[in-house]
Design an enzyme around this catalytic site. Structure first.
Site, PDB file in Angstrom:
ATOM      1  N   THR A 164      -7.103  -0.844  -1.101  1.00 25.39           N
ATOM      2  CA  THR A 164      -7.891  -1.153  -0.232  1.00 25.39           C
ATOM      3  C   THR A 164      -8.829  -0.263   0.877  1.00 25.39           C
ATOM      4  O   THR A 164      -8.652   1.246   0.641  1.00 25.39           O
ATOM      5  CB  THR A 164      -6.653  -1.891   0.914  1.00 25.39           C
ATOM      6  OG1 THR A 164      -7.156  -2.509   1.607  1.00 25.39           O
ATOM      7  CG2 THR A 164      -5.576  -0.845   1.508  1.00 25.39           C
ATOM      8  N   CYS A 200      -4.363   1.255  10.683  1.00 26.41           N
ATOM      9  CA  CYS A 200      -3.426   0.505   9.729  1.00 26.41           C
ATOM     10  C   CYS A 200      -2.730   1.333   8.540  1.00 26.41           C
ATOM     11  O   CYS A 200      -3.551   2.843   8.050  1.00 26.41           O
ATOM     12  CB  CYS A 200      -4.143  -0.290   8.947  1.00 26.41           C
ATOM     13  SG  CYS A 200      -5.280  -1.634  10.079  1.00 26.41           S
ATOM     14  N   HIS A 203      -1.870  -4.608   3.871  1.00 28.92           N
ATOM     15  CA  HIS A 203      -2.833  -3.782   4.721  1.00 28.92           C
ATOM     16  C   HIS A 203      -1.790  -4.152   6.061  1.00 28.92           C
ATOM     17  O   HIS A 203      -2.136  -5.101   6.536  1.00 28.92           O
ATOM     18  CB  HIS A 203      -3.854  -4.296   4.260  1.00 28.92           C
ATOM     19  CG  HIS A 203      -4.817  -3.025   5.329  1.00 28.92           C
ATOM     20  ND1 HIS A 203      -6.121  -2.726   4.478  1.00 28.92           N
ATOM     21  CD2 HIS A 203      -5.022  -2.691   6.367  1.00 28.92           C
ATOM     22  CE1 HIS A 203      -6.504  -2.099   5.662  1.00 28.92           C
ATOM     23  NE2 HIS A 203      -6.468  -1.727   6.772  1.00 28.92           N
TER      24      HIS A 203
END
Lengths: 206, 164
Positions: free
Chosen positions: B25, B31, B48
């Site tokens: 990711t 995040c 995520h």
């Protein structure tokens, strides 16, 4: 809660005009600073999935310089001024005579100069919007980051996270000397701000 | 099978990787990239996570991968369906940065640390040990998780590459 999927074409036109007026004013400010003409592309208004937002500036991992301002007042939102590294180098060189060496970290002086330029431009963007809408929109103290575009922009999407997986953003791009300097403005109004902007501009919703 | 397939995990998304796949990711800011791994079954999972809690959700249909408190149970379930066992699970995480520092601001600006806290609480509820974490700071990260070794590769502009 506004229904984003139901924006009418003319409402998007209104938002495009909002981006146009804001960025036009900002481009004028930049043009005065540089003492050179600055061109502007037609702003884009789009409802983008989170995943695609960073693609506007070259992808989530693209290293960019960003000035972020939180817009406070009647129609809150997030405003980003984003430039890539070559453009930052050029701005620093032309405006403050600093010669940045590629690959090196930006000095405090350089970051501070870029921050101030971003601040001036964001200020002109917002004041044009405030004049147009007669809404109060005041910028927070600007914050600067030099990092991955995805990490930076995701910060402006948090408010949207609560209500869906896409965000409505108004993107304005301007260029100086064709390609050598390219900058992006992203205005991401908070979800609830659209109603206020439309109302202020006399757009009747339903 | 020497070629490792790359599985991309988008923002507010999750996925699992089997048979040597690598989960990746990009551009984690506030995040959190959370990974779970069963070292025996070699089942890896990555989420995520964008927001700490689904309680604040105002959307009609919740995207479970977006919130820490819904992403972890969903990820567990999908991994268990592929043969992983909760008892063998171990977690790693990266991200949760505070990209911009403002003084005297409310909770919405502390979203990174809150995401991390929320993940830790959930993991504790499931009694999943956290093997390592690289969270906080003010910089973005890209992570890759290897479903064979269970190593988490973290790339950032300021700190280069490191493995945890």
């Amino acid at each position: 809660m506004p229904k984003f999927k139901s924006f009418e074409a003319f409402e998007l036109d209104v938002l495009r005009e909002v981006g146009n007026i804001g960025a036009g004013n900002a481009a004028t400010a930049l043009s005065k600073l540089l003492d050179k003409p600055v061109d502007m592309a037609v702003p884009k208004v789009s409802l983008l999935p989170f995943e695609e937002v960073a693609d506007c500036v070259g992808g989530a991992e693209q290293i960019v310089l960003a000035v972020f301002l939180r817009v406070e007042g009647d129609a809150p939102g997030n405003l980003f001024f984003i430039i890539d590294e070559p453009s930052a180098k050029r701005i620093l060189n032309q405006l403050v005579g600093l010669d940045h060496t590629d690959g090196e970290e930006y000095s405090e002086m350089e970051l501070s100069a870029l921050n101030e330029i971003g601040n001036i431009m964001a200020g002109s963007y917002l004041s044009a919007l405030a004049d147009l809408t007669k809404l109060s929109m005041s910028p927070s103290v600007p914050a600067m980051a030099h990092d991955m575009a995805g990490a930076i922009l995701s910060y402006g999407l948090v408010q949207y996270g609560e209500m869906g997986d896409s965000a409505l953003l108004i993107e304005s791009k301007f260029l100086e000397d064709r390609q050598s300097l390219e900058g992006h403005f992203f205005l991401i109004p908070d979800p609830d701000s659209f109603v206020k902007i439309f109302k202020a501009l006399g757009v009747v919703q339903e | 099978m020497t070629e490792q397939t790359l599985i991309k995990v988008g923002m507010a998304d999750l996925n699992i990787g089997l048979a040597g796949a690598i989960l990746k990711t990009t551009g984690l800011g506030s995040c959190v990239g959370l990974t779970l791994f069963d070292p025996v079954a070699k089942v890896a999972g990555m989420a995520h996570v964008m927001l700490p809690s689904s309680e604040i959700a105002r959307e009609a249909q919740i995207n479970a991968a977006k919130y820490a408190d819904t992403a972890i149970p969903l990820l567990l379930q999908r991994m268990e369906n592929s043969g992983a066992k909760l008892l063998r699970m171990e977690a790693k995480m990266a991200g949760g940065a505070q990209m911009f520092a403002f003084s005297g601001q409310g909770d919405s600006l502390r979203i990174g640390p809150r995401n991390v806290e929320s993940c830790l609480v959930l993991l504790q509820q499931y009694r999943i040990p956290v093997r390592s974490q690289d969270t906080g700071g003010n910089f973005g990260r890209t992570v890759e998780f290897d479903s064979i070794s269970g190593m988490l590769l973290i790339r950032s502009m300021q700190h280069g590459v490191k493995e945890i």
